[in-house]
Structure formats: structure tokens, C-alpha cells
Design a protein around this motif. Structure first.
Motif, PDB file in Angstrom:
ATOM      1  N   VAL A  75       0.821  -1.216   0.000  1.00  0.00           N
ATOM      2  CA  VAL A  75       0.000   0.000   0.000  1.00  0.00           C
ATOM      3  C   VAL A  75       0.853   1.262   0.000  1.00  0.00           C
ATOM      4  O   VAL A  75       0.400   2.324  -0.463  1.00  0.00           O
ATOM      5  CB  VAL A  75      -0.977  -0.011   1.202  1.00  0.00           C
ATOM      6  CG1 VAL A  75      -0.242   0.157   2.532  1.00  0.00           C
ATOM      7  CG2 VAL A  75      -2.053   1.048   1.043  1.00  0.00           C
ATOM      8  N   LEU A 516      -7.485  -3.648   5.089  1.00  0.00           N
ATOM      9  CA  LEU A 516      -7.123  -2.240   5.072  1.00  0.00           C
ATOM     10  C   LEU A 516      -8.387  -1.405   5.259  1.00  0.00           C
ATOM     11  O   LEU A 516      -9.443  -1.740   4.720  1.00  0.00           O
ATOM     12  CB  LEU A 516      -6.458  -1.843   3.753  1.00  0.00           C
ATOM     13  CG  LEU A 516      -5.144  -2.535   3.391  1.00  0.00           C
ATOM     14  CD1 LEU A 516      -4.658  -2.030   2.038  1.00  0.00           C
ATOM     15  CD2 LEU A 516      -4.091  -2.294   4.458  1.00  0.00           C
ATOM     16  N   PHE A 518      -9.588   2.496   4.611  1.00  0.00           N
ATOM     17  CA  PHE A 518      -9.230   3.766   3.989  1.00  0.00           C
ATOM     18  C   PHE A 518     -10.169   4.861   4.501  1.00  0.00           C
ATOM     19  O   PHE A 518     -11.378   4.660   4.608  1.00  0.00           O
ATOM     20  CB  PHE A 518      -9.328   3.657   2.466  1.00  0.00           C
ATOM     21  CG  PHE A 518      -8.249   2.818   1.849  1.00  0.00           C
ATOM     22  CD1 PHE A 518      -7.056   3.388   1.430  1.00  0.00           C
ATOM     23  CD2 PHE A 518      -8.421   1.445   1.706  1.00  0.00           C
ATOM     24  CE1 PHE A 518      -6.058   2.607   0.872  1.00  0.00           C
ATOM     25  CE2 PHE A 518      -7.426   0.657   1.145  1.00  0.00           C
ATOM     26  CZ  PHE A 518      -6.242   1.237   0.729  1.00  0.00           C
ATOM     27  N   GLU A 519      -9.580   6.022   4.784  1.00  0.00           N
ATOM     28  CA  GLU A 519     -10.371   7.149   5.279  1.00  0.00           C
ATOM     29  C   GLU A 519      -9.681   8.453   4.909  1.00  0.00           C
ATOM     30  O   GLU A 519      -8.459   8.566   4.985  1.00  0.00           O
ATOM     31  CB  GLU A 519     -10.523   7.085   6.804  1.00  0.00           C
ATOM     32  CG  GLU A 519     -11.399   8.210   7.357  1.00  0.00           C
ATOM     33  CD  GLU A 519     -11.384   8.308   8.879  1.00  0.00           C
ATOM     34  OE1 GLU A 519     -12.403   8.737   9.450  1.00  0.00           O
ATOM     35  OE2 GLU A 519     -10.351   7.968   9.489  1.00  0.00           O
ATOM     36  N   PHE A 526      -5.402  11.436   2.660  1.00  0.00           N
ATOM     37  CA  PHE A 526      -6.115  10.185   2.441  1.00  0.00           C
ATOM     38  C   PHE A 526      -5.198   9.093   2.961  1.00  0.00           C
ATOM     39  O   PHE A 526      -4.006   9.077   2.643  1.00  0.00           O
ATOM     40  CB  PHE A 526      -6.426   9.997   0.964  1.00  0.00           C
ATOM     41  CG  PHE A 526      -7.330   8.832   0.679  1.00  0.00           C
ATOM     42  CD1 PHE A 526      -8.549   8.700   1.320  1.00  0.00           C
ATOM     43  CD2 PHE A 526      -6.963   7.865  -0.253  1.00  0.00           C
ATOM     44  CE1 PHE A 526      -9.400   7.628   1.048  1.00  0.00           C
ATOM     45  CE2 PHE A 526      -7.804   6.803  -0.545  1.00  0.00           C
ATOM     46  CZ  PHE A 526      -9.022   6.676   0.111  1.00  0.00           C
ATOM     47  N   ALA A 528      -4.492   4.930   4.771  1.00  0.00           N
ATOM     48  CA  ALA A 528      -4.833   3.513   4.919  1.00  0.00           C
ATOM     49  C   ALA A 528      -4.355   3.042   6.290  1.00  0.00           C
ATOM     50  O   ALA A 528      -3.210   3.306   6.688  1.00  0.00           O
ATOM     51  CB  ALA A 528      -4.173   2.674   3.827  1.00  0.00           C
ATOM     52  N   TRP A 538      -0.146   3.938   5.327  1.00  0.00           N
ATOM     53  CA  TRP A 538       0.117   4.836   4.184  1.00  0.00           C
ATOM     54  C   TRP A 538      -0.725   6.079   4.356  1.00  0.00           C
ATOM     55  O   TRP A 538      -1.865   6.021   4.843  1.00  0.00           O
ATOM     56  CB  TRP A 538      -0.243   4.128   2.885  1.00  0.00           C
ATOM     57  CG  TRP A 538      -0.309   5.016   1.661  1.00  0.00           C
ATOM     58  CD1 TRP A 538       0.728   5.406   0.866  1.00  0.00           C
ATOM     59  CD2 TRP A 538      -1.492   5.617   1.091  1.00  0.00           C
ATOM     60  NE1 TRP A 538       0.284   6.212  -0.163  1.00  0.00           N
ATOM     61  CE2 TRP A 538      -1.081   6.341  -0.046  1.00  0.00           C
ATOM     62  CE3 TRP A 538      -2.836   5.596   1.429  1.00  0.00           C
ATOM     63  CZ2 TRP A 538      -1.979   7.044  -0.848  1.00  0.00           C
ATOM     64  CZ3 TRP A 538      -3.735   6.306   0.643  1.00  0.00           C
ATOM     65  CH2 TRP A 538      -3.315   7.012  -0.479  1.00  0.00           C
ATOM     66  N   GLU A 539      -0.165   7.228   4.008  1.00  0.00           N
ATOM     67  CA  GLU A 539      -0.913   8.474   4.117  1.00  0.00           C
ATOM     68  C   GLU A 539      -0.374   9.458   3.097  1.00  0.00           C
ATOM     69  O   GLU A 539       0.836   9.631   2.972  1.00  0.00           O
ATOM     70  CB  GLU A 539      -0.799   9.055   5.521  1.00  0.00           C
ATOM     71  CG  GLU A 539      -1.706  10.240   5.780  1.00  0.00           C
ATOM     72  CD  GLU A 539      -1.755  10.608   7.256  1.00  0.00           C
ATOM     73  OE1 GLU A 539      -2.768  11.187   7.687  1.00  0.00           O
ATOM     74  OE2 GLU A 539      -0.777  10.313   7.983  1.00  0.00           O
ATOM     75  N   THR A 552     -13.570   1.205  -4.251  1.00  0.00           N
ATOM     76  CA  THR A 552     -12.493   0.469  -4.927  1.00  0.00           C
ATOM     77  C   THR A 552     -13.107  -0.423  -5.982  1.00  0.00           C
ATOM     78  O   THR A 552     -14.252  -0.886  -5.842  1.00  0.00           O
ATOM     79  CB  THR A 552     -11.646  -0.323  -3.923  1.00  0.00           C
ATOM     80  OG1 THR A 552     -10.515  -0.889  -4.610  1.00  0.00           O
ATOM     81  CG2 THR A 552     -12.437  -1.433  -3.261  1.00  0.00           C
ATOM     82  N   ILE A 561      -8.636   2.811  -6.478  1.00  0.00           N
ATOM     83  CA  ILE A 561      -9.398   3.414  -5.385  1.00  0.00           C
ATOM     84  C   ILE A 561      -9.743   4.838  -5.806  1.00  0.00           C
ATOM     85  O   ILE A 561      -8.892   5.551  -6.342  1.00  0.00           O
ATOM     86  CB  ILE A 561      -8.599   3.419  -4.070  1.00  0.00           C
ATOM     87  CG1 ILE A 561      -8.382   1.988  -3.586  1.00  0.00           C
ATOM     88  CG2 ILE A 561      -9.318   4.231  -2.994  1.00  0.00           C
ATOM     89  CD1 ILE A 561      -7.431   1.867  -2.412  1.00  0.00           C
TER      90      ILE A 561
END
Length: 710
Positions: A75, A516, A518-519, A526, A528, A538-539, A552, A561
Motif C-alpha cells: 500500500v 485495510l 481507507f479514510e 487520504f 490507509a 500509508w498516508e 475500490t 481506489i
């Protein structure tokens, strides 16, 4: 009932552009054309993650996809592969849809477009030409939270109440139906939902005074199938002749006074869910109208079906059961948050449940066949209720029912969880949702009078000793303010992990089969998260806060995504009203894949705040302007003129000179600021203008005569 003549356009322009593009490769199974969703294809969504064809992806609304190509090990290679500039600074709250190589998206004012999902090329755009005067009736901007799909049609609803089916290949209208009259300030901001060929749609407007209802239409023709009112009407007028008639007499016994004059509220302004096996539609309802229980119902009765889940037969609309989260609703605790279905093993027994975490601070688990209360527990500090009795009714805290003396109630009207979509993973057995810990100070206005087509809270305590107490209590509330992404165990009814986030308004969630979550966050990123631990994997900074739900999909063997990054709506008003708004880019649709390497352009520099004109009005005029502003303007422009869609303290001298032309003449109608000549007189506009000038001087102007009543 008050009547409001609205100048509707009888022949709206189609607003179509972009025709002539071929919808490349957009052919569904069986060669039936793009977006050909039927019951058989919908059933496949439970195991096939190729598409995202429904607001919550499946009828369960879990916002869970079984796709696993993007996972914890890779990711960190996620990047933008294309994006589209949406040319708006208003909030973009929609969950896009995807099928057959095409992404469908909708923006404020219900402007809808289709994209080639590989390249981002716009295939068509449809503008329903929503009359801009309806923007004043939208509590928190002219939002559109999504769209629906059925047998080659993309279905939208509009702020002014139209339900429109568009040809998925061309964007041309197939049918249009008006879902409400304009004798009350109704709007629609939630997504339409298609359940096996029936389009079910709700409405908004409870803050201004309307009678909430949900209605179903045939997705092929637009023919009305049923309508269910969510508050009782005027008893003198008798039955409505609608599906709700059988329970309106029962509901009326829970009201007092002349509630029907402002409609009662209970608008289903967002979440509506469905169980195909039980043939049941679940309707989450909103706050009462007026917001104050005292003025709405003489401080008497539960006020059904305010802040409830109401289950109806999907075919007929007939009542099945209800559960009321907040009887005696007094705090704007709307119960319109995501309604998610799952099968859970509780005390050794498999239960078919629905779950909801509304504004009021509790996470609820109910039997989705019978409505039986199974459990509820706090997801944030709560003091309006002291617990639940054996039947699942909340035990009300009498101290939370405010009089003219201010009291601090938890959570705030912004909610422990608002509309931002919740999700659930059948793998981890956890729900994921943004949560917020805060309180709000409530007091009753002893001089309140109902005013049609304006904010009707009945709240006060903004002068004298009451104001002093309000300020002190709100300082207490500010100390407790916290925001999180929370993973919640709905069986044990407890948090498994919580990730701190900086402020209210973090976005809806999307979960994948690779565990995962996601937000979008109010850090303007954004991100994960590991679904089992909450670890940030991840960001990416995206120059705005993505508030709606991400999707997704799989195309050509590649997982993508997509998410709208467009900060706005009610949460943004809170931030702007606190004077803490961050610089941001205009809204964008962002699409990611592994190895994506497209860069966003740099942010523009902030403009210098202009000096306001000097204060010349007397204190009485400014005080009158403050009251008129609160009734008429603050929904869009923020409490105490701080923030809002446009911070009026930052008007230029040229804009001040045109103030009357803007407010009464409607010269900024194309920007959503229609004329208020039907609501305000010249002397009232002058008082509002005087208040705005005083507020600007109070906060950063140079006038020694600043005298704004804060």
C-alpha cells in the motif's frame, strides 16, 4: 401549514455537455450496455469485488470490498493515477459509483458526470439547473451524497426535489418526477437508493420546518409506488391516503400542541437501508422541528418517529416496526447515520442485525427482522441518557432537558458520529467509523416565535448572564474535544482500537479484503490503516479533507481506489466557525493505483484580509442585526459570522457597497446566493449588514466604535 410560492422553472434546461464521446468498453454482462445493474448482478456483489454499483457497495451497506491486490505489503506504493478538478470550494460528499469501465460522480447542485475510469476523460456531464434559491434551505451546503444505478440508468435526486433517471451511456434524461411540493422548505441532500428496481428517497429540511417522509418510485418509469410519512399531520385533515396511515394515529398520541404547523421534522436526510430476504426497507429519521422539544410538543411525549429507525415493507411501504433512539428529542440528535446489516454471533446465537451509531453517542445493535433491542453502548461521553431499561428505552437525564438557563450536554449536535459513512468487515468482525468527543451548550429562547422558511431551533441564551454561563460551559466542552477513527466490536460493544485525529469531520470509511481501512482525514490526507491494529500504513497529503466514502474497483486486472476530496458541509462550518479553517485546494475526484505517480499542483497563497468599513450603526441596530443574522444567515455563513461558505467578515469594500444588490437583488444567484427579498425587508438587511461590519471590526478592524454583541 405555511405556503411558500417558489418560482420553479417549468422547463429546465437539460444542461448536457460532452455528447459525442463513446463510452469505451462500457458494456455489461450479456451486452446490455453500461451500468446494467439488475437483481442478479447485485447479488454477485457479495463475493465479486469488480464493481461498486451501490452507495454502500452491497445492500448490507458494509462498504466492504473483497479485493486484495492492494495490501499491507504494497500500500505504500499507492499513488494518484489521475484526478479531475471539480471547480468548487463547496463540500463534495458523494460516494462515486463504478461499473463497466466508467466512474459516475455527483457534485453540489447535483451536477453529475461520467468518466473513463482508466484515463479520467469526462464522457458526459449533466447539470439539472437547480434553482439557486434552494441553497438557502440546505442546512449545510447544497450537498449531494451520491447516486444510484439500475438497468442502464444513473439515478440522481436534486436539491429542489426532482428524481431523475439518466441514460448511463449519454447522460440524457430518461424520466423525471417531482418528489415533493414547495409549500415547505424541503430539500434533498442524501443519495437515492435502488432496491430491486425500486428507488427509495428521503428529504431534508427539519431545521427549517417540514414534515419528513420517505417515498419509493419504479426505477424503470418513475411511477410513485408508496409514501411513508414520519410524523403525524394535522388531525383536522384526516388520513393522508398513504402507506403510513395505519400508524399515524398511534404516532399522534406521542405529540402535544400544534406540532403540525412546523411539520414535526424526522426527515430521513441520509441513511436508508434494505434487506432483500426480509423485503424490508430501514429508514433512519432526523431531528424534530422545531429542534426544541418544548416548542415542538410542549415538553410532552416521545414524538414518533423523530430520531428513530422505521422498518417498512419494500413492496407496499407498510409499517413493520420501529425503534426510537431518542424519545423526547431536544438536541438535534439526528439518527440518519449509516444503517449497516450483518449476521453476528451474540451469546452463542446467530442474529440477523442492523447497526447504527447516530449522533447521540451510542452504538446500537437491533434485530433487523423484529426491531428488538439487542444492545447499545457509548462510543463517546454521553450525559443526556443514563442507560437503557429492559425494553431498550433510554433512561432520560432530566437535567439535559434545558430551560432558559444554559446546560452542557454531551455529545454535541455535531454528534459523536454524524453522516460520514460507517463500514463493517466480515473478516475482522469490526465496525469502523469516525468518532468525536465534545459537548454543546443548550438553552431555550424565551422569546422564540416560529418563522417559516428560517432556522427554527428555539435555542437561546446568547445575551446577559445566560451568555456568560454559556461561554464558561462551552470552554469546558472545548477542553474535552477529541476526534478518532474507531474500530468497534459490535458484539462486545467496546472499542478495539482508536486512532487520534486532529478535528471533527474525518471522512467515511472503505474496507478491503486485505484488512485495510481507507479514510480521508482532517489533516487533509487520504490514509490507509491496518484494520486489525489501527496502525497507519500509508498516508498522502491531498490538499483537502475527503469527507465522503471512498470506493475500490478492478479494471484490466488492476485495483483502483477513488474518492472525492472536497472539504465542506456541516463539519467544515464547525471548523470555520472556530476560526481554524486550513488553506485548501478546490475539490477534486482522486483516483489511485499501485505505482500511480501523478502530482497535485501547489496550493495558491492566501489572500490578504481586507479592512472593513467603520462601524456607524448604534448598538440597538447591531443587536437586531445579530438576531436576524442568526435566523436567516448563519446556516451558510457561520455562527457569529465566523467562517461559513463565505466568511462575511472578509467582504471587500466593493462587496460591502453591493450588499443590498447581493442580498435583495440576487446578483450572486449563480454562486448560490439567491435574493432574500421574499424574506427580508430593507431595514432588516441594513441591520444585518451593520452586524457584519461590527463583527469584522471586532475581530480585526481598526474602528474604535466596534460594538458588536458577541
Amino acid at each position: 401549514m405555511w405556503k411558500k410560492p417558489v418560482a420553479l422553472l417549468t422547463a429546465l434546461a437539460l444542461g448536457l455537455s460532452g455528447f459525442g464521446f463513446a463510452v469505451a468498453d462500457a458494456v455489461a454482462e450479456g451486452g446490455k450496455g453500461p451500468a446494467w445493474l439488475d437483481s442478479a448482478r447485485m447479488a454477485k456483489q457479495e463475493t465479486d469485488g469488480t464493481d461498486w454499483v451501490h452507495d454502500g457497495r452491497t445492500y448490507s451497506a458494509q462498504r466492504y470490498s473483497p479485493l486484495t491486490q492492494i495490501n499491507a505489503s504494497n500500500v505504500n506504493q499507492l499513488g494518484i493515477t489521475w484526478y479531475d478538478e471539480l471547480d468548487t470550494y463547496r463540500g463534495v460528499e458523494a460516494t462515486p459509483l463504478y461499473a463497466d469501465g466508467v466512474i459516475y460522480n455527483t457534485l453540489p447542485w447535483n451536477i453529475t458526470m461520467a468518466y473513463d475510469a482508466r484515463t479520467g476523460k469526462r464522457l458526459w456531464t449533466y447539470d439539472p439547473q437547480v434553482p439557486r434559491e434552494f441553497g438557502r434551505y440546505a442546512c449545510c451546503e447544497p450537498d449531494a451524497r451520491g447516486l444510484a444505478m439500475w438497468k442502464g440508468k444513473i439515478i440522481i435526486n436534486t436539491l429542489d426535489g426532482r428524481l431523475i433517471a439518466l441514460d448511463a451511456a449519454t447522460g440524457k434524461p430518461v424520466w423525471t418526477v417531482q418528489t415533493f411540493e414547495h409549500d415547505m422548505p424541503y430539500t434533498i441532500t442524501g443519495a437515492p437508493r435502488v432496491f430491486d428496481g425500486k428507488v427509495v428517497v428521503g428529504n431534508s429540511g427539519g431545521d427549517l420546518g417540514v414534515r419528513g417522509f420517505a417515498a419509493a418510485y419504479d426505477a424503470e418509469t418513475g411511477k410513485k409506488l408508496w409514501k411513508f410519512y414520519l410524523t403525524p399531520g394535522d388531525p383536522a385533515k384526516g388520513p393522508d391516503g398513504e402507506a403510513s396511515d395505519s400508524v399515524m394515529a398511534m404516532a399522534a398520541k406521542t405529540w402535544a400542541g400544534e406540532w403540525w404547523k412546523l411539520g414535526g421534522g424526522a426527515n430521513p436526510w441520509d441513511s436508508i437501508s434494505y434487506d432483500p430476504k426480509l423485503n424490508t426497507v430501514y429508514i433512519g429519521t432526523g431531528n424534530g422541528s422545531p429542534l426544541s422539544w418544548h416548542y415542538r410538543s410542549q415538553s410532552k411525549g416521545d414524538n414518533l418517529f423523530v430520531c428513530s429507525i422505521v422498518a417498512v415493507d419494500a413492496t407496499t411501504g407498510k409499517y413493520k416496526w420501529h425503534y426510537q433512539m431518542v424519545p423526547e428529542e431536544d438536541w438535534d440528535f439526528t439518527c440518519t447515520s449509516s444503517i449497516v446489516s450483518a449476521d453476528l454471533k451474540i451469546k452463542g446465537r446467530m442474529r440477523q442485525v442492523i447497526m447504527q451509531a447516530p449522533k447521540n453517542g451510542f452504538y446500537y445493535v437491533l434485530d433487523r427482522k423484529t426491531g428488538e433491542f439487542i444492545s447499545a453502548e457509548k462510543i463517546a461521553p454521553v450525559n443526556w441518557a443514563l442507560g437503557f431499561d429492559k425494553k431498550g428505552r433510554p433512561i432520560m437525564n432530566p437535567a439535559a432537558h434545558y430551560g432558559t438557563d444554559p446546560v452542557l450536554v454531551m455529545p454535541s449536535a455535531g454528534g459523536a458520529h454524524n453522516w460520514f459513512p460507517m463500514g463493517y468487515s466480515p473478516r475482522t468482525k469490526l465496525a469502523y467509523l469516525p468518532t468525536y468527543e465534545w459537548g454543546m451548550v443548550y438553552a431555550r429562547d424565551p422569546n422564540y416565535q416560529a418563522k417559516p422558511f428560517r432556522s427554527n431551533s428555539g435555542w437561546g441564551g446568547y445575551t446577559g448572564d445566560a451568555l456568560k454561563k454559556r461561554i464558561a460551559l462551552q470552554a469546558e466542552a472545548a477542553k474535552m474535544e477529541k476526534a478518532f477513527l474507531t474500530a468497534w466490536d459490535p458484539v462486545a460493544q467496546k472499542a478495539v482500537w482508536k486512532v487520534p485525529l486532529p478535528r471533527h469531520g474525518n471522512g467515511g470509511v472503505m474496507i478491503t479484503g486485505s484488512d485495510l481501512v481507507f479514510e480521508g482525514t482532517t489533516k487533509q490526507t487520504f490514509a490507509a490503516f491496518d484494520a486489525r491494529t489501527g496502525k497507519i500504513l500509508w498516508e498522502m497529503p491531498v490538499q483537502s479533507a475527503p469527507v465522503g466514502g471512498a470506493i475500490t474497483y478492478m479494471l484490466d486486472g488492476v485495483q483502483y481506489i477513488a474518492v472525492n476530496a472536497g472539504w465542506g458541509g456541516g463539519a467544515a462550518q464547525v471548523e470555520r466557525g472556530a476560526g481554524t479553517e486550513l488553506p485548501r485546494a478546490s475539490a477534486r475526484l482522486l483516483v489511485f493505483k499501485l505505482g500511480g505517480n501523478v502530482q497535485l499542483p501547489p496550493l495558491k497563497a492566501d489572500e490578504k484580509i481586507p479592512d472593513p468599513p467603520p462601524v456607524t450603526a448604534n448598538e440597538a441596530t447591531i443587536a437586531r442585526g445579530a438576531q436576524l443574522y442568526a435566523q436567516t444567515c448563519q446556516g451558510c455563513h457561520g455562527q457569529q459570522a465566523i467562517g461559513g461558505v463565505r466568511d462575511l467578515r472578509k467582504l471587500t469594500r466593493a462587496e460591502h457597497a453591493k450588499f443590498n444588490d447581493i442580498v435583495l437583488g440576487g446578483i450572486s444567484k449563480d454562486k448560490g446566493m439567491a435574493s432574500f427579498a421574499d424574506l427580508l425587508k430593507q431595514d432588516e438587511v441594513d441591520a444585518i449588514h451593520a452586524y457584519i461590519i461590527a463583527r469584522a471590526n471586532e475581530d480585526w478592524g481598526r474602528s474604535s466604535e466596534s460594538a458588536a454583541p458577541h
